[in-house]
Write a protein that holds these residues in place. Structure first.
Motif, PDB file in Angstrom:
ATOM      1  N   ALA A  41       0.843  -1.204   0.000  1.00 57.57           N
ATOM      2  CA  ALA A  41       0.000   0.000   0.000  1.00 57.57           C
ATOM      3  C   ALA A  41       0.874   1.248   0.000  1.00 57.57           C
ATOM      4  O   ALA A  41       0.619   2.206  -0.732  1.00 57.57           O
ATOM      5  CB  ALA A  41      -0.933  -0.011   1.211  1.00 57.57           C
ATOM      6  N   GLY A  68       1.186   3.901  -3.051  1.00 55.48           N
ATOM      7  CA  GLY A  68       0.569   5.186  -2.692  1.00 55.48           C
ATOM      8  C   GLY A  68      -0.939   5.153  -2.515  1.00 55.48           C
ATOM      9  O   GLY A  68      -1.627   6.101  -2.858  1.00 55.48           O
ATOM     10  N   ILE A  69      -1.485   4.036  -2.000  1.00 53.25           N
ATOM     11  CA  ILE A  69      -2.904   4.014  -1.632  1.00 53.25           C
ATOM     12  C   ILE A  69      -3.018   3.597  -0.169  1.00 53.25           C
ATOM     13  O   ILE A  69      -2.050   3.096   0.402  1.00 53.25           O
ATOM     14  CB  ILE A  69      -3.762   3.085  -2.545  1.00 53.25           C
ATOM     15  CG1 ILE A  69      -3.350   1.621  -2.419  1.00 53.25           C
ATOM     16  CG2 ILE A  69      -3.729   3.540  -3.988  1.00 53.25           C
ATOM     17  CD1 ILE A  69      -4.280   0.653  -3.132  1.00 53.25           C
ATOM     18  N   THR A  70      -4.171   3.824   0.395  1.00 52.83           N
ATOM     19  CA  THR A  70      -4.323   3.491   1.814  1.00 52.83           C
ATOM     20  C   THR A  70      -4.488   1.975   1.972  1.00 52.83           C
ATOM     21  O   THR A  70      -5.004   1.311   1.058  1.00 52.83           O
ATOM     22  CB  THR A  70      -5.560   4.168   2.421  1.00 52.83           C
ATOM     23  OG1 THR A  70      -6.708   3.695   1.728  1.00 52.83           O
ATOM     24  CG2 THR A  70      -5.497   5.673   2.290  1.00 52.83           C
ATOM     25  N   ASN A  84      -7.978   0.838   1.203  1.00 52.97           N
ATOM     26  CA  ASN A  84      -8.320   0.713  -0.220  1.00 52.97           C
ATOM     27  C   ASN A  84      -7.696  -0.536  -0.835  1.00 52.97           C
ATOM     28  O   ASN A  84      -8.307  -1.189  -1.675  1.00 52.97           O
ATOM     29  CB  ASN A  84      -7.879   1.958  -0.982  1.00 52.97           C
ATOM     30  CG  ASN A  84      -8.884   3.080  -0.873  1.00 52.97           C
ATOM     31  OD1 ASN A  84     -10.013   2.860  -0.452  1.00 52.97           O
ATOM     32  ND2 ASN A  84      -8.487   4.271  -1.238  1.00 52.97           N
ATOM     33  N   LEU A  85      -6.470  -0.863  -0.389  1.00 53.65           N
ATOM     34  CA  LEU A  85      -5.818  -2.072  -0.899  1.00 53.65           C
ATOM     35  C   LEU A  85      -6.617  -3.298  -0.478  1.00 53.65           C
ATOM     36  O   LEU A  85      -6.778  -4.247  -1.251  1.00 53.65           O
ATOM     37  CB  LEU A  85      -4.381  -2.157  -0.376  1.00 53.65           C
ATOM     38  CG  LEU A  85      -3.569  -3.327  -0.935  1.00 53.65           C
ATOM     39  CD1 LEU A  85      -3.308  -3.139  -2.421  1.00 53.65           C
ATOM     40  CD2 LEU A  85      -2.259  -3.500  -0.204  1.00 53.65           C
ATOM     41  N   ARG A 118      -8.158   2.036 -11.279  1.00 57.59           N
ATOM     42  CA  ARG A 118      -7.561   3.077 -12.124  1.00 57.59           C
ATOM     43  C   ARG A 118      -6.324   2.513 -12.811  1.00 57.59           C
ATOM     44  O   ARG A 118      -5.609   1.683 -12.232  1.00 57.59           O
ATOM     45  CB  ARG A 118      -7.159   4.289 -11.279  1.00 57.59           C
ATOM     46  CG  ARG A 118      -8.340   5.094 -10.830  1.00 57.59           C
ATOM     47  CD  ARG A 118      -7.927   6.446 -10.290  1.00 57.59           C
ATOM     48  NE  ARG A 118      -9.092   7.082  -9.690  1.00 57.59           N
ATOM     49  CZ  ARG A 118      -9.434   6.959  -8.421  1.00 57.59           C
ATOM     50  NH1 ARG A 118      -8.681   6.248  -7.605  1.00 57.59           N
ATOM     51  NH2 ARG A 118     -10.513   7.530  -7.964  1.00 57.59           N
ATOM     52  N   THR A 169      -3.268   2.973 -10.725  1.00 60.19           N
ATOM     53  CA  THR A 169      -3.116   1.995  -9.645  1.00 60.19           C
ATOM     54  C   THR A 169      -2.581   0.677 -10.196  1.00 60.19           C
ATOM     55  O   THR A 169      -1.671   0.063  -9.632  1.00 60.19           O
ATOM     56  CB  THR A 169      -4.471   1.740  -8.947  1.00 60.19           C
ATOM     57  OG1 THR A 169      -5.074   2.987  -8.654  1.00 60.19           O
ATOM     58  CG2 THR A 169      -4.318   0.947  -7.688  1.00 60.19           C
ATOM     59  N   ILE A 174     -10.461   2.043  -7.077  1.00 62.95           N
ATOM     60  CA  ILE A 174      -9.169   2.118  -6.383  1.00 62.95           C
ATOM     61  C   ILE A 174      -8.074   2.538  -7.349  1.00 62.95           C
ATOM     62  O   ILE A 174      -7.923   1.963  -8.395  1.00 62.95           O
ATOM     63  CB  ILE A 174      -8.801   0.746  -5.756  1.00 62.95           C
ATOM     64  CG1 ILE A 174      -9.998   0.172  -4.988  1.00 62.95           C
ATOM     65  CG2 ILE A 174      -7.585   0.865  -4.873  1.00 62.95           C
ATOM     66  CD1 ILE A 174     -10.467   0.974  -3.807  1.00 62.95           C
TER      67      ILE A 174
END
Lengths: 72, 150
Positions: A22, A26-28, A31-32, A44, A47, B150
């Motif tokens: 994560a 660069g995602i929380t 969210n992962l 995205r 991502t 996401i």
């Protein structure tokens, strides 16, 4: 949904923890976790790109299409 | 949230509280207020004061409910929970409150015709709130979709 997210398999293969991944993409972590559990409605390209870069794999290694039963 | 947005929200909350105070004051002073009003307008029979009081107190109920819902809605917006199912429900409730007030004014217009103007205004407001509620319901869907991208 006929698209299966095999992120946990790939993470196990690369021996990466959820927290580290994560942070790297660069995602929380929350969210992962949504992505890993197949709850996500969309991914995205940015991502997906970061995931492929960090896990050193192709999108096909993470996403899989399984035809729904009863559909042709 | 920006400073200006915060200030605007505070202003709205203050207005809602002021409206609530105005409603309470109206309810408390209604008997005196309508006695004075009927004295000023000699065409109205003195016993019509009771009708005015019934209208005021029955309309006060949906008005108070709508103000409560407005306050809850604003509290949710302050918590940055805007497009949620709860808020859509509050808007729907407010719309029904306006419609209820409109119906009360419609009945009241039988003894005092100018109430019909208030009835039209309340029903129109109910309609506007309904449209906003529909927009909120749609926005809620879009937000859900966005949250799970996401």
């Amino acid at each position: 949904m006929p698209i299966i997210v095999n992120l946990d398999v790939m993470m196990a293969k690369r021996k990466v923890s959820a927290g580290d991944l994560a942070k790297a993409i660069g995602i929380t972590p929350a969210n992962l976790s949504i992505l890993k559990n197949g709850k996500a409605k969309a991914v995205r390209f940015t991502t997906l790109e970061a995931l492929c870069r960090e896990l050193n794999c192709q999108p096909g290694d993470i996403l899989e299409y399984v035809p729904e039963e009863g559909s042709d | 949230m920006k400073w200006n947005d915060d200030k605007s929200l505070l202003l709205t909350r203050v207005c809602v509280w002021l409206s609530a105070v105005a409603l309470v004051l109206l309810c408390v002073s209604a008997p005196w207020l309508f006695s004075w009003f009927i004295q000023k307008r000699l065409i109205l029979p003195p016993q019509s004061r009771d009708y005015f009081l019934v209208t005021t107190y029955t309309v006060a109920v949906p008005a108070a409910v709508a103000l409560y819902m407005m306050n809850r809605l604003l509290a949710n917006i302050r918590k940055e929970e805007v497009f949620t199912e709860k808020n859509t429900r509050y808007l729907r409730g407010m719309s029904w409150c306006c419609l209820a007030a409109g119906l009360i004014f419609l009945v009241s217009s039988f003894y005092y015709l100018p109430f019909f103007a208030l009835c039209a205004a309340a029903v129109f407001m109910a309609l506007i709130l309904r449209v906003i509620k529909n927009v909120f319901a749609q926005a809620e869907e879009i937000k859900k979709e966005n949250d799970y991208t996401i």
